[in-house]
Scaffold this active site. Sequence first.
Site: not given
Ligand code: KIV
Length: 277
Positions: A46-47, A85, A115, A117, A184
């Site tokens: 989600d970056s 994510d 993924k 968090e 992280e």
């Molecule tokens: O969203 C993302 O790119 C991430 C990585 C930094 C692990 O969660």
Amino acid sequence: MSGKNSVVSFQQAKDQGRKISMLTAYDYSTAKLMDEAGIEGILVGDSLGNVVLGYEDTISVTMEDMIHHGAAVARGAKNALVVVDMPFMSYQTSVYDALVNAGRLMKEGRAGAVKLEGGKSVCPQIEAITAAGIPVMGHLGLTPQSINAFGGFKVQGKTEDAAKKLLEDAKAVEAAGAFAIVLECVPMKLAELITKELRIPTIGIGAGKECDGQILVYQDLLGMFSDFTPKFVKRYANAGEIMKEAFQSYMEEVRQGSFPAKEHEYAISDDVIDKLY
Ligand code: KIV
């Protein structure tokens, strides 16, 4: 390692002491290049919100964004395990929401895994999603969706209490069924300890070399994103500068009329053109 990557090959890598390389990607052609390079895992992070959509943080990223970009990456990745994510508020609200949204990321976003968090508080969600046959990667330490609670981008787990909590969360996430955990912005020695204590692989970003694998945001690695650069980033190329130079050369040639040249044109018989007058 060549061949199709999966949660099984990730576990084998840890068991056999082979390091796992992961990168983020958000589109078809970048994912294809990474796949051809042999990268084992691609995270549609989600970056996306920061490096592709230009938001200040990841909070505004939606399920539709993740599905759209996840499916594009999945089309480009033949062998890499594609992890997508779960965006902010797609799983925190309830176990039911988490299950429905993880299912959408798999069915519509073609994710090989999702993924999310968090530690103990999201273990019921991890249990339900994995029970439905959807592999889950955990994410601990600096979890960007909680940036407002952390009060900024800070290294996590530095005090005795915080380090203990991180270790307990990691064990809980493993026990809930996660196949791997991203760590992280965690001090190297704490990440090493967690890596040794866990059966499943740890994937580090700003967590030192003792993790079982590493991940970076690809625009950071290629020097394509300059809004902020964390200390843990290593720049492997200066593609941002190369791109800018190419854009300028193109602009100059367009202005001068030297692009397009003869070899870029399509021909038509003069007879056809003559008949138009
Ligand atoms: O969203 C993302 O790119 C991430 C990585 C930094 C692990 O969660």
